[in-house]
Design an enzyme around this catalytic site. Structure first.
Site, PDB file in Angstrom:
ATOM      1  N   ARG A   1       0.808  -1.217   0.000  1.00 50.39           N
ATOM      2  CA  ARG A   1       0.000   0.000   0.000  1.00 50.39           C
ATOM      3  C   ARG A   1       0.848   1.277   0.000  1.00 50.39           C
ATOM      4  O   ARG A   1       0.455   2.286   0.571  1.00 50.39           O
ATOM      5  CB  ARG A   1      -0.959   0.016   1.198  1.00 50.39           C
ATOM      6  CG  ARG A   1      -1.985  -1.099   1.168  1.00 50.39           C
ATOM      7  CD  ARG A   1      -2.987  -0.865   0.048  1.00 50.39           C
ATOM      8  NE  ARG A   1      -4.150  -1.730   0.158  1.00 50.39           N
ATOM      9  CZ  ARG A   1      -5.291  -1.371   0.736  1.00 50.39           C
ATOM     10  NH1 ARG A   1      -5.455  -0.182   1.231  1.00 50.39           N
ATOM     11  NH2 ARG A   1      -6.298  -2.203   0.786  1.00 50.39           N
TER      12      ARG A   1
ATOM     13  N   ARG B   1      -2.819   6.602  -0.082  1.00 46.12           N
ATOM     14  CA  ARG B   1      -3.025   6.595   1.361  1.00 46.12           C
ATOM     15  C   ARG B   1      -2.236   7.634   2.150  1.00 46.12           C
ATOM     16  O   ARG B   1      -2.827   8.519   2.708  1.00 46.12           O
ATOM     17  CB  ARG B   1      -2.741   5.207   1.940  1.00 46.12           C
ATOM     18  CG  ARG B   1      -3.699   4.178   1.406  1.00 46.12           C
ATOM     19  CD  ARG B   1      -3.630   2.958   2.219  1.00 46.12           C
ATOM     20  NE  ARG B   1      -4.918   2.588   2.770  1.00 46.12           N
ATOM     21  CZ  ARG B   1      -5.077   1.655   3.687  1.00 46.12           C
ATOM     22  NH1 ARG B   1      -4.050   1.020   4.161  1.00 46.12           N
ATOM     23  NH2 ARG B   1      -6.262   1.370   4.127  1.00 46.12           N
TER      24      ARG B   1
ATOM     25  N   ARG C   1      -6.409  12.036  -6.065  1.00 43.77           N
ATOM     26  CA  ARG C   1      -7.679  11.366  -5.770  1.00 43.77           C
ATOM     27  C   ARG C   1      -8.845  12.350  -5.955  1.00 43.77           C
ATOM     28  O   ARG C   1      -9.874  11.983  -6.509  1.00 43.77           O
ATOM     29  CB  ARG C   1      -7.576  10.860  -4.338  1.00 43.77           C
ATOM     30  CG  ARG C   1      -8.762  10.238  -3.754  1.00 43.77           C
ATOM     31  CD  ARG C   1      -8.898   8.789  -4.191  1.00 43.77           C
ATOM     32  NE  ARG C   1      -9.821   8.122  -3.297  1.00 43.77           N
ATOM     33  CZ  ARG C   1     -11.109   8.384  -3.246  1.00 43.77           C
ATOM     34  NH1 ARG C   1     -11.629   9.264  -4.053  1.00 43.77           N
ATOM     35  NH2 ARG C   1     -11.888   7.764  -2.381  1.00 43.77           N
TER      36      ARG C   1
ATOM     37  N   ASP D   1      -6.718  -2.196  -7.426  1.00 41.64           N
ATOM     38  CA  ASP D   1      -7.316  -2.809  -6.241  1.00 41.64           C
ATOM     39  C   ASP D   1      -7.618  -4.261  -6.553  1.00 41.64           C
ATOM     40  O   ASP D   1      -7.809  -4.629  -7.718  1.00 41.64           O
ATOM     41  CB  ASP D   1      -8.605  -2.087  -5.839  1.00 41.64           C
ATOM     42  CG  ASP D   1      -8.948  -2.416  -4.395  1.00 41.64           C
ATOM     43  OD1 ASP D   1      -8.413  -1.739  -3.494  1.00 41.64           O
ATOM     44  OD2 ASP D   1      -9.705  -3.368  -4.156  1.00 41.64           O
TER      45      ASP D   1
ATOM     46  N   TYR E   1     -14.918 -11.786  -0.750  1.00 42.59           N
ATOM     47  CA  TYR E   1     -15.621 -10.535  -1.101  1.00 42.59           C
ATOM     48  C   TYR E   1     -16.813 -10.807  -2.020  1.00 42.59           C
ATOM     49  O   TYR E   1     -17.841 -10.137  -1.933  1.00 42.59           O
ATOM     50  CB  TYR E   1     -14.662  -9.546  -1.778  1.00 42.59           C
ATOM     51  CG  TYR E   1     -13.792  -8.802  -0.790  1.00 42.59           C
ATOM     52  CD1 TYR E   1     -14.305  -7.754  -0.013  1.00 42.59           C
ATOM     53  CD2 TYR E   1     -12.466  -9.149  -0.598  1.00 42.59           C
ATOM     54  CE1 TYR E   1     -13.516  -7.083   0.904  1.00 42.59           C
ATOM     55  CE2 TYR E   1     -11.664  -8.488   0.322  1.00 42.59           C
ATOM     56  CZ  TYR E   1     -12.195  -7.453   1.073  1.00 42.59           C
ATOM     57  OH  TYR E   1     -11.421  -6.794   1.983  1.00 42.59           O
TER      58      TYR E   1
HETATM   59  O1  CP3 Z   1       0.088  -1.489  -2.659  1.00 40.75           O
HETATM   60  C1  CP3 Z   1      -0.259  -0.488  -3.318  1.00 40.75           C
HETATM   61  O2  CP3 Z   1       0.113   0.635  -3.023  1.00 40.75           O
HETATM   62  C2  CP3 Z   1      -1.090  -0.673  -4.579  1.00 40.75           C
HETATM   63  C3  CP3 Z   1      -2.466  -0.334  -4.427  1.00 40.75           C
HETATM   64  C4  CP3 Z   1      -3.440  -1.226  -3.681  1.00 40.75           C
HETATM   65  C5  CP3 Z   1      -4.703  -0.748  -3.245  1.00 40.75           C
HETATM   66  N1  CP3 Z   1      -5.419  -1.800  -2.780  1.00 40.75           N
HETATM   67  C6  CP3 Z   1      -5.169   0.644  -3.369  1.00 40.75           C
HETATM   68  C7  CP3 Z   1      -6.239   1.113  -2.466  1.00 40.75           C
HETATM   69  C8  CP3 Z   1      -3.398  -2.605  -3.376  1.00 40.75           C
HETATM   70  C9  CP3 Z   1      -2.257  -3.596  -3.568  1.00 40.75           C
HETATM   71  C10 CP3 Z   1      -4.649  -2.949  -2.806  1.00 40.75           C
HETATM   72  C11 CP3 Z   1      -4.990  -4.328  -2.402  1.00 40.75           C
HETATM   73  C12 CP3 Z   1      -6.218  -4.558  -1.631  1.00 40.75           C
HETATM   74  N2  CP3 Z   1      -7.431  -3.947  -1.734  1.00 40.75           N
HETATM   75  C13 CP3 Z   1      -6.327  -5.598  -0.658  1.00 40.75           C
HETATM   76  C14 CP3 Z   1      -5.250  -6.580  -0.303  1.00 40.75           C
HETATM   77  C15 CP3 Z   1      -4.255  -6.011   0.615  1.00 40.75           C
HETATM   78  C16 CP3 Z   1      -4.727  -5.841   2.019  1.00 40.75           C
HETATM   79  O3  CP3 Z   1      -4.805  -4.685   2.449  1.00 40.75           O
HETATM   80  O4  CP3 Z   1      -4.997  -6.847   2.667  1.00 40.75           O
HETATM   81  C17 CP3 Z   1      -7.639  -5.546  -0.137  1.00 40.75           C
HETATM   82  C18 CP3 Z   1      -8.212  -6.422   0.943  1.00 40.75           C
HETATM   83  C19 CP3 Z   1      -8.327  -4.497  -0.842  1.00 40.75           C
HETATM   84  C20 CP3 Z   1      -9.751  -4.093  -0.706  1.00 40.75           C
HETATM   85  C21 CP3 Z   1      -9.872  -2.694  -0.270  1.00 40.75           C
HETATM   86  N3  CP3 Z   1      -9.521  -1.587  -1.038  1.00 40.75           N
HETATM   87  C22 CP3 Z   1     -10.402  -2.206   0.964  1.00 40.75           C
HETATM   88  C23 CP3 Z   1     -10.888  -3.101   2.092  1.00 40.75           C
HETATM   89  C24 CP3 Z   1     -10.353  -0.799   0.905  1.00 40.75           C
HETATM   90  C25 CP3 Z   1     -10.926   0.197   1.899  1.00 40.75           C
HETATM   91  C26 CP3 Z   1     -10.133   0.356   3.106  1.00 40.75           C
HETATM   92  C27 CP3 Z   1      -8.733   0.859   2.859  1.00 40.75           C
HETATM   93  O5  CP3 Z   1      -7.854   0.036   2.973  1.00 40.75           O
HETATM   94  O6  CP3 Z   1      -8.551   2.048   2.546  1.00 40.75           O
HETATM   95  C28 CP3 Z   1      -9.755  -0.438  -0.321  1.00 40.75           C
HETATM   96  C29 CP3 Z   1      -9.481   0.936  -0.781  1.00 40.75           C
HETATM   97  C30 CP3 Z   1      -8.156   1.269  -1.319  1.00 40.75           C
HETATM   98  N4  CP3 Z   1      -7.394   0.477  -2.133  1.00 40.75           N
HETATM   99  C31 CP3 Z   1      -7.476   2.508  -1.133  1.00 40.75           C
HETATM  100  C32 CP3 Z   1      -6.281   2.414  -1.850  1.00 40.75           C
HETATM  101  C33 CP3 Z   1      -5.226   3.466  -1.987  1.00 40.75           C
HETATM  102  C34 CP3 Z   1      -8.012   3.694  -0.353  1.00 40.75           C
HETATM  103  C35 CP3 Z   1      -9.117   4.326  -1.129  1.00 40.75           C
HETATM  104  C36 CP3 Z   1      -9.012   5.827  -1.300  1.00 40.75           C
HETATM  105  O7  CP3 Z   1      -8.095   6.331  -1.970  1.00 40.75           O
HETATM  106  O8  CP3 Z   1      -9.907   6.479  -0.794  1.00 40.75           O
END
Ligand code: CP3
Length: 338
Positions: A23, A27, A36, A73, A149
């Site tokens: 991540r 973020r 964003r 994602d 999911y």
């Molecule tokens: O690693 C990286 O920087 C690449 C980007 C990346 C995102 N999601 C961007 C994202 C990666 C590799 C993921 C994987 C992901 N997404 C997983 C597996 C990794 C883990 O955390 O266990 C999962 C379970 C998700 C599903 C997901 N996406 C959730 C549950 C959420 C909401 C909560 C949160 O973590 O913010 C997201 C949103 C998300 N995915 C954001 C980002 C940058 C935040 C959204 C925003 O910009 O508002």
């Protein structure tokens, strides 16, 4: 290409430990928040290759990490298979429809060899911008986590509907897992063809299954994916919370095992059959003061030893982490002399 991270992934000796963060894209960076806003929505950011490429590159300038990971994602896979999601602010993803029965599974489509075109385009842009300085990591959710999911429809602490499905309709669960795995293979092969030099499978919900269930409902599908992808690039399997399944993960045809912070490094070394390990600091450590971050990072590096290790956190960065603390972690790894 003589990339440090790929050499470590392939079990070669390296002059220092490579480092990246799960991540890392998005973020914590103020420039990500701006991007964003410009994109209007998370999905639009993910689906617009020029913007997702920019999000991918932001942490490279900010932190000087040893790899980029494509900004996307895990939920793009269920969406492409026919279950669109909405990213709800402060809550997370919600799927508009979920899988309940055989009819739903039959309706789901398998992603074909073209993969997902906006991801492919973003990868090509990033690859070009990186100009071979560092490798690009492609990724996908692992079948079990995507299944969770697709049944549950949103995040959950226990995913009881998804687990209920395993206990009540195991044959159907296997049908769905099989379709997901075929999709993941095509999706990842396309990412590699467009320039991903290594791929990571995120099995974020591995830890809620018993070892027997993990063996039945996750390992065979990881195996299919690793078998195909490993002929092309190194594969990292990150199964969060699956400490008791490490010996099963160790025999997969993959190169790297991702560890979370609850996993004991010495035991993992014993069980991992000489594979490279990735991880594993608690992301909450980055809330501590700078001295503590340095000290704990060095202790971690000493425990892993100087080879067969890719430094990372044990899970994704938390959104309220200070940028300076992330830099401190990366710089400590890069400056470490064993
Ligand atoms: O690693 C990286 O920087 C690449 C980007 C990346 C995102 N999601 C961007 C994202 C990666 C590799 C993921 C994987 C992901 N997404 C997983 C597996 C990794 C883990 O955390 O266990 C999962 C379970 C998700 C599903 C997901 N996406 C959730 C549950 C959420 C909401 C909560 C949160 O973590 O913010 C997201 C949103 C998300 N995915 C954001 C980002 C940058 C935040 C959204 C925003 O910009 O508002």
């Amino acid at each position: 290409m003589n990339y440090l991270l790929l050499r470590a992934a392939n079990g070669k000796k390296t002059e220092r430990t490579p480092v990246w963060l799960m991540r890392q894209a998005g973020r914590v960076l103020p420039e990500y928040r701006k991007l964003r806003l410009k994109a209007k929505s998370f999905k639009n950011l993910v689906q617009t290759p020029e913007l997702s490429a920019e999000a991918t590159l932001q942490p490279i300038s900010a932190f000087a990490v040893d790899a980029a990971i494509i900004f996307s994602d895990i939920l793009v896979v269920p969406e492409e298979m026919g279950l669109p999601y909405t990213m709800i602010e402060e809550k997370g993803p919600v799927l508009e429809k979920t899988i309940k029965n055989k009819k739903d599974i039959n309706r789901i489509k398998i992603i074909d060899e073209e993969g997902i075109s906006y991801v492919n385009t973003a990868i090509s842009i990033v690859k070009n911008e990186l100009n071979n300085r560092i490798p690009l990591i492609g990724f996908s959710g692992a079948p079990w986590t995507l299944f969770a999911y697709m049944i549950e429809g949103e995040g959950s602490k226990i995913f009881s509907n998804a687990k209920k499905f395993l206990y009540t309709q195991p044959a159907l669960a296997h049908d769905l897992l099989d379709k997901i795995s075929k999709s993941v293979i095509n999706y990842l092969v396309a990412q590699v063809k467009h320039g991903a030099g290594i791929v990571q499978l995120f099995d974020s919900w591995a830890g809620i299954l018993s070892p027997e269930q993990y063996q039945e409902f996750s390992i065979p599908y990881l195996e299919q994916i690793c078998k195909k992808l490993s002929t092309m690039v190194p594969v990292i399997v990150f199964a969060k919370g699956a400490f008791s399944s490490l010996s099963d993960i160790a025999i997969l045809p993959s190169s790297v095992i991702g560890l979370d912070w609850t996993m004991d490094i010495n035991l993992a070394r014993k069980w991992s059959k000489g594979k490279t390990l990735q991880g594993n600091l608690d992301p909450c450590l980055l809330y501590a003061d700078y001295k503590t971050i340095e000290k704990k990072t060095i202790e971690m590096l000493q425990r892993f030893g100087s080879h067969h290790h890719i430094a990372n956190l044990g899970h994704g960065l938390y959104p309220d982490t200070e940028v300076g603390k992330v830099k401190c972690f990366v710089e400590t790894v890069k400056g470490f002399k064993p």
